[in-house]
Design a protein around this motif. Structure first.
Motif, PDB file in Angstrom:
ATOM      1  N   UNK A 218     -11.222 -15.739 -38.584  1.00  0.00           N
ATOM      2  CA  UNK A 218     -10.304 -15.718 -37.436  1.00  0.00           C
ATOM      3  C   UNK A 218     -10.067 -17.108 -36.865  1.00  0.00           C
ATOM      4  N   UNK A 219     -11.113 -17.935 -36.860  1.00  0.00           N
ATOM      5  CA  UNK A 219     -10.950 -19.218 -36.179  1.00  0.00           C
ATOM      6  C   UNK A 219     -10.694 -20.386 -37.119  1.00  0.00           C
ATOM      7  N   UNK A 220     -11.005 -20.238 -38.413  1.00  0.00           N
ATOM      8  CA  UNK A 220     -11.053 -21.402 -39.287  1.00  0.00           C
ATOM      9  C   UNK A 220      -9.722 -21.944 -39.764  1.00  0.00           C
ATOM     10  N   UNK A 221      -8.651 -21.168 -39.635  1.00  0.00           N
ATOM     11  CA  UNK A 221      -7.435 -21.533 -40.366  1.00  0.00           C
ATOM     12  C   UNK A 221      -6.417 -22.300 -39.547  1.00  0.00           C
ATOM     13  N   UNK A 222      -6.682 -22.487 -38.241  1.00  0.00           N
ATOM     14  CA  UNK A 222      -5.625 -23.012 -37.377  1.00  0.00           C
ATOM     15  C   UNK A 222      -5.233 -24.446 -37.743  1.00  0.00           C
ATOM     16  N   UNK A 223      -6.251 -25.289 -37.981  1.00  0.00           N
ATOM     17  CA  UNK A 223      -5.960 -26.675 -38.344  1.00  0.00           C
ATOM     18  C   UNK A 223      -5.127 -26.738 -39.612  1.00  0.00           C
ATOM     19  N   UNK A 224      -5.518 -25.921 -40.593  1.00  0.00           N
ATOM     20  CA  UNK A 224      -4.809 -25.890 -41.862  1.00  0.00           C
ATOM     21  C   UNK A 224      -3.360 -25.444 -41.681  1.00  0.00           C
ATOM     22  N   UNK A 225      -3.139 -24.450 -40.825  1.00  0.00           N
ATOM     23  CA  UNK A 225      -1.767 -23.945 -40.654  1.00  0.00           C
ATOM     24  C   UNK A 225      -0.872 -25.033 -40.061  1.00  0.00           C
ATOM     25  N   UNK A 226      -1.459 -25.870 -39.193  1.00  0.00           N
ATOM     26  CA  UNK A 226      -0.671 -26.958 -38.601  1.00  0.00           C
ATOM     27  C   UNK A 226      -0.210 -27.932 -39.675  1.00  0.00           C
ATOM     28  N   UNK A 227      -1.182 -28.332 -40.521  1.00  0.00           N
ATOM     29  CA  UNK A 227      -0.855 -29.315 -41.556  1.00  0.00           C
ATOM     30  C   UNK A 227       0.184 -28.755 -42.514  1.00  0.00           C
ATOM     31  N   UNK A 228      -0.002 -27.504 -42.932  1.00  0.00           N
ATOM     32  CA  UNK A 228       0.927 -26.972 -43.930  1.00  0.00           C
ATOM     33  C   UNK A 228       2.302 -26.741 -43.305  1.00  0.00           C
ATOM     34  N   UNK A 229       2.347 -26.409 -42.008  1.00  0.00           N
ATOM     35  CA  UNK A 229       3.647 -26.242 -41.359  1.00  0.00           C
ATOM     36  C   UNK A 229       4.382 -27.584 -41.294  1.00  0.00           C
ATOM     37  N   UNK A 230       3.627 -28.629 -40.907  1.00  0.00           N
ATOM     38  CA  UNK A 230       4.245 -29.949 -40.796  1.00  0.00           C
ATOM     39  C   UNK A 230       4.791 -30.409 -42.144  1.00  0.00           C
TER      40      UNK A 230
END
Lengths: 349, 313
Positions: A218-230
């Motif tokens: 639940x908590x681990x993916x947020x940083x990754x989602x930012x990078x992949x969105x950018x």
């Protein structure tokens, strides 16, 4: 009125002088092309830190697999009479270290005790990392605990790749309303400190490996989602995407077949960096008392258990702390090396 | 700028409200009851439940909770210290934790800045690689490993500093925990400062300043570091989070009576109101820091301010 044209040309020519033949031999060097993975490997190998990290991780993983098998003890086996024994290792014991003796600090002074000499048949007993207060072999327990940490590392990468990457890519690719809704929800989720989410979740679900996995998911993916969105935002306007769309490619296929290979290295680096924090989360939960239930062991729960004997039997806490620290350091170093090798333009930190 | 700040504050308040809702729902799902005592009969449990309003419907409980929270009333503790107001518990413990956190941030940032600047000035030297090595270790190794090591070495073996917290020791009691917590801060700040400073030192305006004859301390601190520090502020948010997590464990190791220790106790004894209040405090603290960082960043860097004003009208 003007000078004749050919005179101008002659003047111009006079400005230059011919170099003449210098007999320079042009050697056309052709280097053999290495495959992508070979190049990558070569570049990583140049970085001493990442080589160290890679070797340590391999070594630790090897021990985690083999350690519990070769120790001759079960991780939850409590041997009566073997409580709180200091480490004793064959060969090394002859050198005066790890011979099973420990120095106890008492109010009257210091006292050297060797429990292996006092128990029956103690001459033949070897506990490489010693035993805990319940008489369980710490060597076995440390490597069993390491398995949990490695499993957590795997979970972190899978979560990053499947949830974080896809979430960011979808959000970035579709843009507009979809992006807006998805980003606002991430912002709210990100506004809650992980500490709060993870602890509350584990309390609701009861401590256990599944709840820890879910908490990290639940908590681990947020940083990754930012990078992949950018990265997605940057690439979705590019010409090859337009070309693919013109050819009638579906959105999913554009995202995963055309864009993903171009941002994959960045995402790989991100997922490597999320491993140490996931391992730390598990260790943290165990230390707070909501980690893996007993008698199962994780590095965090071992540290938490043996912390109680910090001042009396210091040797107990050393192996799990050392393995945990080395593991996190190694993953960080390897991630650093990967970043330098894959994407030199990416900024540090 | 005003509009941007207002919008940012509005967002933060909205986030906080959502968090309260989420916390409340999670709390409803919690297993066990604070009155799970075999000595209590079912009737007695019922009386206790109605006394604390736990038998009301869920929406009623939620609105009562939000209303109470706005007036600073977090309810009463069920188990940790029976019938004490949670706000009273917080009042006693929050300053200790804030002091510890503040000390760690201060210590870590100053040491980190100095280390980072030194590494950047002597780029590619032995000092630089030592600083890099040091900061990799600081970033990778969790603060509680440092806490354990420090407490064993300086607290137990050498007995230089107190191993356990004692209010009478004053600042001395904070020495070991603050150093342990500040390691992560120091390492992160040092790493970031080094990268930023190397970039700034190579920039054209630094060459200009240098050619004007500015040198030494003034050059580094007034011109270079000032520009580098703007982006260093952005890492404060993540650092505060790591400090919160770290403080839970470090407070337990040194038995410091702060909110981290309270949280651990509350988790282990199912004290719902305390957990809910602490989760709220942690979230509020975090949101406040993020807000402050964003606004500070806007104030310090005109480029950001103008860009955001342009984007937000």
């Amino acid at each position: 009125m003007d000078k004749p044209l050919n005179q101008i040309i002659q003047n111009k020519v006079a400005d230059f002088t011919f170099v003449g033949q210098k007999n320079i031999k042009v050697v056309d060097e052709v280097y053999e092309e290495d495959s992508y993975w070979k190049q990558l490997f070569k570049r990583i190998a140049k970085n001493k830190g990442s080589v160290f990290g890679f070797i340590m991780i391999t070594l630790i993983a090897f021990m985690a697999l083999l350690g519990p098998v070769i120790s001759g003890y079960d991780f939850d086996e409590q041997i009566a009479g073997h409580e709180s024994m200091a480490p004793r290792i064959p060969v090394l014991e002859n050198l005066g270290v790890f011979d099973g003796s420990e120095t106890l600090k008492t109010s009257t002074g210091e006292l050297v005790v060797n429990k292996y000499e006092t128990i029956e048949g103690g001459e033949e007993v070897y506990h490489w990392f010693g035993t805990d207060v319940l008489g369980r072999d710490l060597f076995t327990r440390t490597w069993i605990g390491t398995r949990i940490s490695l499993y957590i590392a795997l979970v972190a990468v899978i979560v990053d790749v499947f949830i974080g990457m896809s979430y960011g890519m979808i959000s970035g690719y579709y843009g507009g309303k979809v992006d807006n809704i998805m980003q606002r929800s991430v912002e709210v989720l990100n506004g809650i400190p992980n500490l709060v989410v993870v602890t509350l979740l584990i309390i609701v679900l009861k401590p256990g490996l599944m709840s820890i996995t879910l908490a990290i998911a639940i908590t681990g993916w947020i940083g990754m989602s930012r990078v992949s969105r950018a990265s997605m935002l940057k690439l979705k306007e590019s010409e090859y995407v337009l070309a693919a769309r013109t050819m009638g490619a579906k959105d999913i296929s554009i995202m995963y077949k055309d864009i993903l290979p171009n941002i994959f290295s960045q995402l790989l680096i991100m997922s490597m960096f999320s491993i140490p924090s996931a391992i730390f989360t598990e260790a943290f939960l165990a230390f707070v008392g909501i980690g893996i239930p007993v008698p199962m062991a994780s590095l965090g729960s071992l540290i938490s258990e043996n912390f109680k004997s910090l001042t009396t039997h210091f040797y107990m806490i050393v192996p799990p702390v050392l393995v945990l620290a080395l593991l996190m350091l190694s993953f960080n170093l390897l991630a650093d090396g990967l970043r330098d090798a894959l994407d030199p333009t990416m900024k540090e930190v | 700028m005003k509009k941007y700040i207002l919008k940012r504050i509005g967002m933060s308040v909205a986030t906080l409200l959502v968090i309260v809702l989420v916390l409340f729902i999670l709390m409803q799902l919690l297993p066990g009851s604070p009155f799970n005592d075999e000595r209590l009969s079912i009737e007695q449990q019922q009386v206790l439940m109605s006394k604390y309003g736990l038998d009301d419907s869920v929406p009623v409980q939620f609105f009562r909770y939000v209303k109470n929270m706005l007036t600073g009333d977090f309810g009463k503790s069920y188990t940790i210290s029976k019938n004490t107001d949670v706000s009273l518990l917080l009042q006693n413990r929050l300053p200790t934790s804030l002091l510890l956190g503040g000390l760690s941030i201060l210590l870590g940032s100053v040491a980190g800045l100095l280390l980072g600047v030194a590494a950047a000035l002597k780029h590619n030297s032995l000092l630089d690689s030592m600083a890099t090595f040091f900061s990799v270790i600081g970033v990778s190794i969790p603060s509680y490993v440092f806490a354990l090591g420090l407490s064993y070495l300086f607290g137990f073996q050498l007995s230089w500093l107190p191993m356990l917290y004692n209010a009478d020791d004053g600042l001395r009691a904070f020495a070991l925990p603050a150093v342990a917590l500040s390691m992560t801060v120091m390492a992160t700040v040092a790493r970031f400062t080094r990268t930023e400073m190397i970039e700034v030192l190579n920039s054209d305006y630094m060459q200009l300043v240098e050619s004007k004859g500015v040198s030494g301390i003034q050059l580094i601190f007034k011109h270079a570091l000032r520009n580098a520090s703007i982006s260093i502020i952005t890492i404060l948010g993540p650092l505060v989070v790591s400090l919160m997590t770290g403080s839970l464990v470090v407070e337990k190791i040194f038995s410091i009576p702060g909110i981290g220790q309270l949280m651990v106790q509350a988790i282990q004894s199912n004290d719902y109101n305390v957990i809910l209040a602490l989760a709220f405090v942690y979230s509020a603290l975090y949101i406040f820091v993020m807000l402050a960082v964003d606004i500070l960043y806007g104030v310090l860097d005109p480029r950001i301010r103008l860009a955001k004003e342009g984007a937000n009208g």
